[in-house]
Write a protein that holds these residues in place. Sequence first.
Motif, PDB file in Angstrom:
ATOM      1  N   LEU A 193       0.834  -1.198   0.000  1.00 48.59           N
ATOM      2  CA  LEU A 193       0.000   0.000   0.000  1.00 48.59           C
ATOM      3  C   LEU A 193       0.867   1.245   0.000  1.00 48.59           C
ATOM      4  O   LEU A 193       2.034   1.211   0.400  1.00 48.59           O
ATOM      5  N   GLU A 194       0.295   2.361  -0.421  1.00 52.61           N
ATOM      6  CA  GLU A 194       1.009   3.634  -0.379  1.00 52.61           C
ATOM      7  C   GLU A 194       1.234   4.045   1.075  1.00 52.61           C
ATOM      8  O   GLU A 194       0.399   3.767   1.937  1.00 52.61           O
ATOM      9  N   PRO A 195       2.340   4.717   1.367  1.00 53.45           N
ATOM     10  CA  PRO A 195       2.599   5.145   2.749  1.00 53.45           C
ATOM     11  C   PRO A 195       1.509   6.075   3.266  1.00 53.45           C
ATOM     12  O   PRO A 195       0.927   6.852   2.509  1.00 53.45           O
ATOM     13  N   GLY A 196       1.225   5.979   4.557  1.00 56.96           N
ATOM     14  CA  GLY A 196       0.243   6.862   5.175  1.00 56.96           C
ATOM     15  C   GLY A 196      -0.677   6.119   6.111  1.00 56.96           C
ATOM     16  O   GLY A 196      -0.508   4.922   6.367  1.00 56.96           O
ATOM     17  N   PHE A 197      -1.659   6.852   6.628  1.00 55.76           N
ATOM     18  CA  PHE A 197      -2.646   6.278   7.546  1.00 55.76           C
ATOM     19  C   PHE A 197      -3.894   5.828   6.790  1.00 55.76           C
ATOM     20  O   PHE A 197      -4.326   6.501   5.841  1.00 55.76           O
ATOM     21  N   LEU A 210      -1.040   2.430  10.114  1.00 55.49           N
ATOM     22  CA  LEU A 210       0.034   3.231   9.524  1.00 55.49           C
ATOM     23  C   LEU A 210       0.879   2.354   8.616  1.00 55.49           C
ATOM     24  O   LEU A 210       1.416   1.330   9.040  1.00 55.49           O
ATOM     25  N   VAL A 211       1.001   2.771   7.343  1.00 57.51           N
ATOM     26  CA  VAL A 211       1.829   2.061   6.367  1.00 57.51           C
ATOM     27  C   VAL A 211       3.120   2.858   6.158  1.00 57.51           C
ATOM     28  O   VAL A 211       3.080   4.073   5.948  1.00 57.51           O
ATOM     29  N   THR A 212       4.242   2.177   6.232  1.00 60.07           N
ATOM     30  CA  THR A 212       5.549   2.817   6.130  1.00 60.07           C
ATOM     31  C   THR A 212       5.918   3.091   4.673  1.00 60.07           C
ATOM     32  O   THR A 212       5.217   2.698   3.740  1.00 60.07           O
ATOM     33  N   GLU A 213       7.085   3.734   4.497  1.00 61.93           N
ATOM     34  CA  GLU A 213       7.585   4.027   3.151  1.00 61.93           C
ATOM     35  C   GLU A 213       7.834   2.757   2.349  1.00 61.93           C
ATOM     36  O   GLU A 213       7.848   2.784   1.114  1.00 61.93           O
ATOM     37  N   ASP A 214       8.043   1.644   3.024  1.00 59.36           N
ATOM     38  CA  ASP A 214       8.246   0.361   2.349  1.00 59.36           C
ATOM     39  C   ASP A 214       6.940  -0.294   1.919  1.00 59.36           C
ATOM     40  O   ASP A 214       6.950  -1.388   1.356  1.00 59.36           O
ATOM     41  N   GLY A 215       5.812   0.359   2.216  1.00 58.49           N
ATOM     42  CA  GLY A 215       4.514  -0.205   1.858  1.00 58.49           C
ATOM     43  C   GLY A 215       4.008  -1.248   2.825  1.00 58.49           C
ATOM     44  O   GLY A 215       3.057  -1.974   2.518  1.00 58.49           O
ATOM     45  N   LEU A 216       4.626  -1.336   4.005  1.00 59.25           N
ATOM     46  CA  LEU A 216       4.250  -2.335   5.001  1.00 59.25           C
ATOM     47  C   LEU A 216       3.512  -1.672   6.153  1.00 59.25           C
ATOM     48  O   LEU A 216       3.850  -0.557   6.563  1.00 59.25           O
ATOM     49  N   GLY A 246      -8.445   6.369   3.032  1.00 56.21           N
ATOM     50  CA  GLY A 246      -7.870   7.530   3.708  1.00 56.21           C
ATOM     51  C   GLY A 246      -7.820   7.345   5.201  1.00 56.21           C
ATOM     52  O   GLY A 246      -8.293   6.347   5.743  1.00 56.21           O
ATOM     53  N   PRO A 247      -7.252   8.313   5.913  1.00 55.44           N
ATOM     54  CA  PRO A 247      -7.191   8.231   7.376  1.00 55.44           C
ATOM     55  C   PRO A 247      -8.552   8.447   8.012  1.00 55.44           C
ATOM     56  O   PRO A 247      -9.458   9.002   7.400  1.00 55.44           O
ATOM     57  N   ASP A 248      -8.694   7.981   9.226  1.00 51.54           N
ATOM     58  CA  ASP A 248      -9.924   8.098  10.000  1.00 51.54           C
ATOM     59  C   ASP A 248      -9.749   9.251  10.984  1.00 51.54           C
ATOM     60  O   ASP A 248      -8.791   9.270  11.758  1.00 51.54           O
ATOM     61  N   ASN A 249     -10.649  10.237  10.950  1.00 54.27           N
ATOM     62  CA  ASN A 249     -10.531  11.353  11.903  1.00 54.27           C
ATOM     63  C   ASN A 249     -11.331  11.121  13.181  1.00 54.27           C
ATOM     64  O   ASN A 249     -11.390  12.004  14.045  1.00 54.27           O
TER      65      ASN A 249
END
Length: 202
Positions: free
Chosen positions: A75-79, A131-137, A166-169
């Motif tokens: 997955l793409e990095p992010g929450f 949370l997905v890291t820059e490695d996609g994990l 997307g992230p959950d607020n």
Amino acid sequence: MRQSRLVSAVIGTAALVLAGCGGDEGAVVEETSAAAEAGVGSRAVLQDAEGNEVGGVRFSEVSAGTEVVAEVQGLEPGFYGLHVHGTGLCEPDSSAPGDPGTTGAFLSAGGHLGGEDAEHPEHAGDLPALLVTEDGLGFLTAVTDRFDVQELVADDDGSAVMIHSGPDNYANVPERYASGGPDADTLRTGDAGSRLACGVVE
């Protein structure tokens, strides 16, 4: 049922570190991890709308409730929003229950578990963000007392795990941004976006 060595190492390391700090907290973590290994459990394999496997989520009964262990890749990095939904159907092109005119990816899984009389983030199926890291994990371990393992598979229509785009607020919209508070969409999903990946709990 296969568990990633990395997830096992992370859980085991956390238990050892906390146990080394002394007090009751270390004992609780050790007990939780041991109970998860030996307890009753279920699992969901996560796939995106194209049918690609992107990870899995394991549920285990522990003394404090239900331990949730999620592991994803590619997955793409992010929450990302992570929720348990109330229907065990992960159809990539489907209609929302009760609204056949609305179609989209994994709408067949319905709304959040325990969401009929609650607002976000008080649904039973609302979980911490992934949370997905820059490695996609991405790796997540959490314990909830809002549902047990049996509830996920015992009802007639089952349940599913959902990763949102997307992230959950968590419906946290301060009055300085919106004097009327969070709107209906925010209270329903935490503005987590579309449904990215889904897995039926088995």
